[in-house]
Design a protein around this motif. Structure first.
Motif, mmCIF file in Angstrom:
data_model
loop_
_atom_site.group_PDB
_atom_site.id
_atom_site.type_symbol
_atom_site.label_atom_id
_atom_site.label_comp_id
_atom_site.label_asym_id
_atom_site.label_seq_id
_atom_site.Cartn_x
_atom_site.Cartn_y
_atom_site.Cartn_z
ATOM 1 N N TRP A 206 0.835 -1.204 0.000
ATOM 2 C CA TRP A 206 0.000 0.000 0.000
ATOM 3 C C TRP A 206 0.868 1.252 0.000
ATOM 4 O O TRP A 206 0.642 2.183 -0.794
ATOM 5 N N GLU A 207 1.867 1.283 0.860
ATOM 6 C CA GLU A 207 2.757 2.445 0.917
ATOM 7 C C GLU A 207 3.510 2.639 -0.400
ATOM 8 O O GLU A 207 3.795 3.771 -0.792
ATOM 9 N N ALA A 208 3.829 1.518 -1.077
ATOM 10 C CA ALA A 208 4.547 1.597 -2.352
ATOM 11 C C ALA A 208 3.609 1.819 -3.538
ATOM 12 O O ALA A 208 4.071 1.939 -4.681
ATOM 13 N N LYS A 209 2.300 1.824 -3.275
ATOM 14 C CA LYS A 209 1.281 1.942 -4.326
ATOM 15 C C LYS A 209 1.459 0.850 -5.375
ATOM 16 O O LYS A 209 1.267 1.071 -6.575
ATOM 17 N N ASP A 210 1.801 -0.342 -4.892
ATOM 18 C CA ASP A 210 2.052 -1.484 -5.770
ATOM 19 C C ASP A 210 0.735 -2.219 -6.018
ATOM 20 O O ASP A 210 0.321 -3.077 -5.234
ATOM 21 N N LEU A 211 0.082 -1.872 -7.115
ATOM 22 C CA LEU A 211 -1.236 -2.416 -7.423
ATOM 23 C C LEU A 211 -1.205 -3.933 -7.562
ATOM 24 O O LEU A 211 -2.056 -4.640 -6.997
ATOM 25 N N ASP A 212 -0.235 -4.452 -8.288
ATOM 26 C CA ASP A 212 -0.170 -5.901 -8.511
ATOM 27 C C ASP A 212 0.038 -6.655 -7.200
ATOM 28 O O ASP A 212 -0.552 -7.723 -6.986
ATOM 29 N N ALA A 213 0.882 -6.114 -6.339
ATOM 30 C CA ALA A 213 1.133 -6.778 -5.058
ATOM 31 C C ALA A 213 -0.137 -6.785 -4.198
ATOM 32 O O ALA A 213 -0.448 -7.788 -3.547
ATOM 33 N N LEU A 214 -0.862 -5.690 -4.211
ATOM 34 C CA LEU A 214 -2.107 -5.626 -3.446
ATOM 35 C C LEU A 214 -3.120 -6.639 -3.977
ATOM 36 O O LEU A 214 -3.777 -7.346 -3.196
ATOM 37 N N ILE A 215 -3.249 -6.713 -5.298
ATOM 38 C CA ILE A 215 -4.186 -7.675 -5.891
ATOM 39 C C ILE A 215 -3.806 -9.099 -5.499
ATOM 40 O O ILE A 215 -4.665 -9.931 -5.198
ATOM 41 N N GLY A 216 -2.506 -9.374 -5.463
ATOM 42 C CA GLY A 216 -2.039 -10.702 -5.100
ATOM 43 C C GLY A 216 -2.325 -11.074 -3.658
ATOM 44 O O GLY A 216 -2.456 -12.258 -3.320
ATOM 45 N N GLY A 242 -11.351 -8.115 -5.045
ATOM 46 C CA GLY A 242 -9.969 -7.787 -4.708
ATOM 47 C C GLY A 242 -9.376 -6.698 -5.589
ATOM 48 O O GLY A 242 -8.676 -5.798 -5.090
ATOM 49 N N GLU A 243 -9.626 -6.755 -6.876
ATOM 50 C CA GLU A 243 -9.049 -5.749 -7.779
ATOM 51 C C GLU A 243 -9.610 -4.362 -7.487
ATOM 52 O O GLU A 243 -8.868 -3.373 -7.474
ATOM 53 N N GLN A 244 -10.914 -4.280 -7.244
ATOM 54 C CA GLN A 244 -11.523 -2.981 -6.952
ATOM 55 C C GLN A 244 -10.972 -2.410 -5.651
ATOM 56 O O GLN A 244 -10.700 -1.210 -5.549
ATOM 57 N N ILE A 245 -10.796 -3.270 -4.650
ATOM 58 C CA ILE A 245 -10.230 -2.812 -3.374
ATOM 59 C C ILE A 245 -8.806 -2.314 -3.578
ATOM 60 O O ILE A 245 -8.409 -1.263 -3.059
ATOM 61 N N ALA A 246 -8.007 -3.058 -4.355
ATOM 62 C CA ALA A 246 -6.614 -2.665 -4.605
ATOM 63 C C ALA A 246 -6.555 -1.295 -5.275
ATOM 64 O O ALA A 246 -5.749 -0.434 -4.884
ATOM 65 N N HIS A 247 -7.387 -1.072 -6.270
ATOM 66 C CA HIS A 247 -7.408 0.224 -6.957
ATOM 67 C C HIS A 247 -7.806 1.336 -5.976
ATOM 68 O O HIS A 247 -7.216 2.428 -5.993
ATOM 69 N N THR A 248 -8.788 1.064 -5.127
ATOM 70 C CA THR A 248 -9.230 2.068 -4.157
ATOM 71 C C THR A 248 -8.113 2.402 -3.178
ATOM 72 O O THR A 248 -7.883 3.574 -2.854
ATOM 73 N N TRP A 249 -7.378 1.373 -2.727
ATOM 74 C CA TRP A 249 -6.312 1.612 -1.751
ATOM 75 C C TRP A 249 -5.137 2.364 -2.373
ATOM 76 O O TRP A 249 -4.510 3.185 -1.710
ATOM 77 N N VAL A 250 -4.845 2.110 -3.626
ATOM 78 C CA VAL A 250 -3.788 2.874 -4.301
ATOM 79 C C VAL A 250 -4.203 4.337 -4.411
ATOM 80 O O VAL A 250 -3.394 5.253 -4.199
ATOM 81 N N GLU A 251 -5.469 4.562 -4.714
ATOM 82 C CA GLU A 251 -5.975 5.925 -4.784
ATOM 83 C C GLU A 251 -5.894 6.604 -3.414
ATOM 84 O O GLU A 251 -5.500 7.770 -3.302
ATOM 85 N N LEU A 252 -6.232 5.856 -2.361
ATOM 86 C CA LEU A 252 -6.145 6.404 -1.010
ATOM 87 C C LEU A 252 -4.706 6.747 -0.647
ATOM 88 O O LEU A 252 -4.451 7.754 0.033
ATOM 89 N N ALA A 253 -3.782 5.924 -1.094
ATOM 90 C CA ALA A 253 -2.366 6.180 -0.801
ATOM 91 C C ALA A 253 -1.935 7.516 -1.374
ATOM 92 O O ALA A 253 -1.182 8.274 -0.744
ATOM 93 N N GLY A 254 -2.412 7.812 -2.554
ATOM 94 C CA GLY A 254 -2.040 9.071 -3.180
ATOM 95 C C GLY A 254 -2.632 10.278 -2.494
ATOM 96 O O GLY A 254 -2.037 11.354 -2.463
ATOM 97 N N ARG A 255 -3.820 10.104 -1.903
ATOM 98 C CA ARG A 255 -4.511 11.250 -1.304
ATOM 99 C C ARG A 255 -4.265 11.415 0.178
ATOM 100 O O ARG A 255 -4.343 12.515 0.704
ATOM 101 N N ARG A 256 -3.964 10.312 0.898
ATOM 102 C CA ARG A 256 -3.956 10.407 2.354
ATOM 103 C C ARG A 256 -2.682 9.951 3.044
ATOM 104 O O ARG A 256 -2.352 10.450 4.112
ATOM 105 N N LEU A 257 -1.986 8.987 2.487
ATOM 106 C CA LEU A 257 -0.848 8.435 3.215
ATOM 107 C C LEU A 257 0.310 9.415 3.374
ATOM 108 O O LEU A 257 1.144 9.245 4.256
ATOM 109 N N SER A 258 0.355 10.441 2.529
ATOM 110 C CA SER A 258 1.476 11.375 2.586
ATOM 111 C C SER A 258 1.551 12.107 3.929
ATOM 112 O O SER A 258 2.641 12.475 4.375
ATOM 113 N N ASN A 259 0.429 12.318 4.572
ATOM 114 C CA ASN A 259 0.439 13.031 5.860
ATOM 115 C C ASN A 259 -0.003 12.135 7.021
ATOM 116 O O ASN A 259 -0.460 12.620 8.050
ATOM 117 N N MET A 260 0.122 10.824 6.820
ATOM 118 C CA MET A 260 -0.241 9.880 7.864
ATOM 119 C C MET A 260 0.890 8.898 8.127
ATOM 120 O O MET A 260 1.726 8.642 7.257
#
Length: 313
Positions: A206-216, A242-260
């Motif tokens: 999630w921190e790396a925004k690695d979509l394939d790893a999240l899907i796996g 799983g794929e939809q969740i992975a895409h959502t979490w990558v999107e969240l990483a871009g918007r929120r993880l930077s200050n968390m």
């Protein structure tokens, strides 16, 4: 559970210490019945208020104060469960049980000296699992009370009947129905080390925004559910796949993880994640893992459900 003696003479005064020593047991019980620490504490407080509202003569007539307290707390929780169904119809988004940080007192409650029937029993730590508590939410209030009191806290069906207001035979049927719901939900059986490793891998991906790893790491049929209670921004409806969740979490990483800050923490006795912002816990993530993949993610953002995390993470 509330057998009374004629006069109470010759029996030692239970005293404040003996009465208050039941509090941890009552909190353990009430939390599992209600899925909310705040509501559990209120229920226990009301239980003690009723005890101290009695005269000394009335208190002395109670043969087992501990059993009396359990009976009263169980009835209060049953009433709260019934009213909760109505309240949750107006709840904003999904309702998830309140997550607890790693505190041994929440999983080490008293089971008593009664003989334990090994069939279908669950242990206190198993009953704390958030996946387990979510399944409890699908039960009727009477099923939940009968199951928790008998299968978790080892009370007899005669004792359960006194709380639920049904016959022992009916309570046996309620507990049996609840067990079927638990078995059908197939709670996680993955080893603790494996669960921790998968959650750690999920955090890194999630921190790396690695979509394939999240899907796996996610089961293809995985679901993600969030609880903001209308007090915190989050997705209102479950995310499925799983794929939809992975895409959502990558999107969240871009918007929120930077200050968390994302931390690995124990959530209800299981490996989980906690997001902090400026030192305060703003989100708790709980996971259900089976067959080496994440099957469910619960996201708790309602600040009213994160109060117990303010001094523990």
């Amino acid at each position: 559970m509330t057998t009374r003696s004629g006069t109470g003479r010759g029996r030692a005064d239970p005293g404040l210490d003996a009465i208050m020593s039941e509090r941890r047991h009552l909190i353990n019980l009430a939390y599992r019945l209600l899925g909310s620490l705040a509501e559990a504490e209120d229920a226990v407080q009301e239980t003690y208020a009723r005890w101290y509202a009695m005269s000394r003569l009335q208190q002395d007539a109670i043969e087992s104060p501990g059993a009396w307290l359990t009976t009263v707390a169980g009835r209060i929780c049953l009433n709260l469960l019934r009213s909760a169904r109505v309240r949750r119809e107006t709840y904003v988004g999904e309702w998830i049980p309140e997550p607890l940080p790693e505190r041994t007192e929440w999983i080490s409650g008293r089971t008593g000296s009664r003989p334990v029937d090994p069939a279908d029993r669950v242990t206190l730590d198993e009953s704390l699992n958030l996946a387990f508590l979510v399944v409890l939410e699908s039960m009727t209030p009477a099923e939940r009370v009968a199951f928790i009191l008998h299968d978790v806290f080892c009370h007899s069906f005669a004792e359960v009947a006194e709380i639920v207001g049904r016959t022992p035979a009916a309570c046996r049927q309620l507990a049996s129905s609840a067990r079927r719901r638990i078995r059908d939900a197939r709670p996680s059986t993955a080893p603790a080390a494996q669960r921790a490793g998968i959650v750690r891998d999920f955090k890194r991906a999630w921190e790396a925004k690695d979509l394939d790893a999240l899907i796996g790491l996610l089961d293809p049929g995985a679901t993600a559910v969030a609880d903001g209670g209308g007090l915190a921004t989050t997705f209102l409806h479950p995310i499925e796949g799983g794929e939809q969740i992975a895409h959502t979490w990558v999107e969240l990483a871009g918007r929120r993880l930077s200050n968390m800050t994302l931390l690995e923490r124990t959530v209800n006795g299981q490996p989980g994640l906690v997001a902090q912002q400026d030192g305060a816990t703003v989100t708790v993530f709980a996971f259900d893992i089976a067959d080496g993949r994440i099957k469910h993610i619960w996201v708790i953002r309602n600040p009213e459900k994160l109060r117990s995390w303010t001094t523990t993470t």
